[in-house]
Design a protein around this motif. Structure first.
Motif, PDB file in Angstrom:
ATOM      1  N   MET A 177     -13.619  -1.589 -15.819  1.00 10.52           N
ATOM      2  CA  MET A 177     -12.226  -2.044 -15.891  1.00 10.52           C
ATOM      3  C   MET A 177     -11.327  -1.296 -14.908  1.00 10.52           C
ATOM      4  N   ALA A 178     -11.641  -0.045 -14.609  1.00 12.39           N
ATOM      5  CA  ALA A 178     -10.876   0.691 -13.597  1.00 12.39           C
ATOM      6  C   ALA A 178     -11.062   0.045 -12.228  1.00 12.39           C
ATOM      7  N   LYS A 179     -12.293  -0.374 -11.909  1.00 11.83           N
ATOM      8  CA  LYS A 179     -12.547  -1.058 -10.632  1.00 11.83           C
ATOM      9  C   LYS A 179     -11.780  -2.376 -10.551  1.00 11.83           C
ATOM     10  N   GLU A 180     -11.554  -3.003 -11.696  1.00  9.59           N
ATOM     11  CA  GLU A 180     -10.808  -4.256 -11.757  1.00  9.59           C
ATOM     12  C   GLU A 180      -9.288  -4.021 -11.755  1.00  9.59           C
ATOM     13  N   GLY A 181      -8.868  -2.749 -11.797  1.00  5.73           N
ATOM     14  CA  GLY A 181      -7.450  -2.422 -11.823  1.00  5.73           C
ATOM     15  C   GLY A 181      -6.817  -2.585 -13.194  1.00  5.73           C
ATOM     16  N   ASP A 207       3.862 -13.345 -21.327  1.00  7.83           N
ATOM     17  CA  ASP A 207       3.179 -12.832 -20.129  1.00  7.83           C
ATOM     18  C   ASP A 207       2.279 -11.648 -20.465  1.00  7.83           C
ATOM     19  N   ILE A 208       2.703 -10.818 -21.413  1.00  6.07           N
ATOM     20  CA  ILE A 208       1.877  -9.687 -21.849  1.00  6.07           C
ATOM     21  C   ILE A 208       0.633 -10.211 -22.567  1.00  6.07           C
ATOM     22  N   CYS A 209       0.804 -11.178 -23.444  1.00  4.25           N
ATOM     23  CA  CYS A 209      -0.333 -11.756 -24.173  1.00  4.25           C
ATOM     24  C   CYS A 209      -1.347 -12.349 -23.205  1.00  4.25           C
ATOM     25  N   LEU A 210      -0.874 -13.064 -22.199  1.00  6.50           N
ATOM     26  CA  LEU A 210      -1.772 -13.670 -21.216  1.00  6.50           C
ATOM     27  C   LEU A 210      -2.507 -12.600 -20.402  1.00  6.50           C
ATOM     28  N   ALA A 211      -1.811 -11.529 -20.045  1.00  6.62           N
ATOM     29  CA  ALA A 211      -2.437 -10.447 -19.284  1.00  6.62           C
ATOM     30  C   ALA A 211      -3.501  -9.735 -20.118  1.00  6.62           C
ATOM     31  N   ILE A 212      -3.226  -9.520 -21.392  1.00  6.95           N
ATOM     32  CA  ILE A 212      -4.209  -8.888 -22.280  1.00  6.95           C
ATOM     33  C   ILE A 212      -5.420  -9.800 -22.440  1.00  6.95           C
ATOM     34  N   ARG A 213      -5.172 -11.088 -22.630  1.00  5.17           N
ATOM     35  CA  ARG A 213      -6.272 -12.045 -22.764  1.00  5.17           C
ATOM     36  C   ARG A 213      -7.156 -12.032 -21.518  1.00  5.17           C
ATOM     37  N   ALA A 214      -6.536 -11.968 -20.334  1.00  5.65           N
ATOM     38  CA  ALA A 214      -7.296 -11.926 -19.080  1.00  5.65           C
ATOM     39  C   ALA A 214      -8.140 -10.653 -18.995  1.00  5.65           C
ATOM     40  N   ALA A 215      -7.578  -9.526 -19.430  1.00  8.37           N
ATOM     41  CA  ALA A 215      -8.331  -8.259 -19.431  1.00  8.37           C
ATOM     42  C   ALA A 215      -9.507  -8.333 -20.398  1.00  8.37           C
TER      43      ALA A 215
END
Length: 151
Positions: A32-36, A79-87
């Protein structure tokens, strides 16, 4: 049990996080660090039985706030929910499971980017790892779940 300190490197002055934990999903953290999507992991070292089988974890300091500090128990912005889902989708794409998804374990940087900061219980699907039942009940109770029906 987990103890965490904010420290500063003598050579560069860079702020770092030093943590002592029983477990750490090292491979997931590095991925996950490599993915930023997580702080860079500088060191993970098991300290042995003389230190209660703790591991030393040293990682990059993330300048931001946890989701809990930003939003408490209020509804999260879309936007936070979508970003968490993507992670989480990134983790899942490599067959990782994150059983300890809580607002205290997720940060938003000053630039608005999400970061997972706690990989203590992350494991590979089918690895046989289990999230302790006593922690699940404790988290449920502390989050106000005792008065909430589960069905």
């Amino acid at each position: 049990m987990c103890v965490t300190f904010l420290a500063r490197r003598n050579d560069s002055g860079q702020r770092i996080v030093v943590k002592f934990a029983r477990r750490c999903g090292v491979e997931a953290h590095i991925f996950m660090a490599k993915e930023g999507l997580a702080p860079q992991l500088f060191c993970h070292q098991r300290l042995g039985s003389g230190y209660g089988d703790l591991a030393l974890v040293v990682m990059e300091y993330v300048d931001g706030q946890t989701l809990y500090d930003l939003h408490g128990s209020d509804e999260l912005p879309q936007d936070i929910c979508l970003a968490i889902r993507a992670a989480l989708d990134k983790l899942e794409s490599e067959s990782y499971i994150m059983p300890d998804l809580r607002r205290q374990n997720l940060m938003v940087t000053r630039g608005g980017e999400p970061r997972i900061i706690d990989f203590d219980w992350v494991c590979k699907e089918g690895s046989g790892a289990r999230y302790p039942c006593h922690l699940s009940r404790d988290i449920w109770a502390r989050s106000g779940g005792e008065g909430i029906r589960r069905d």
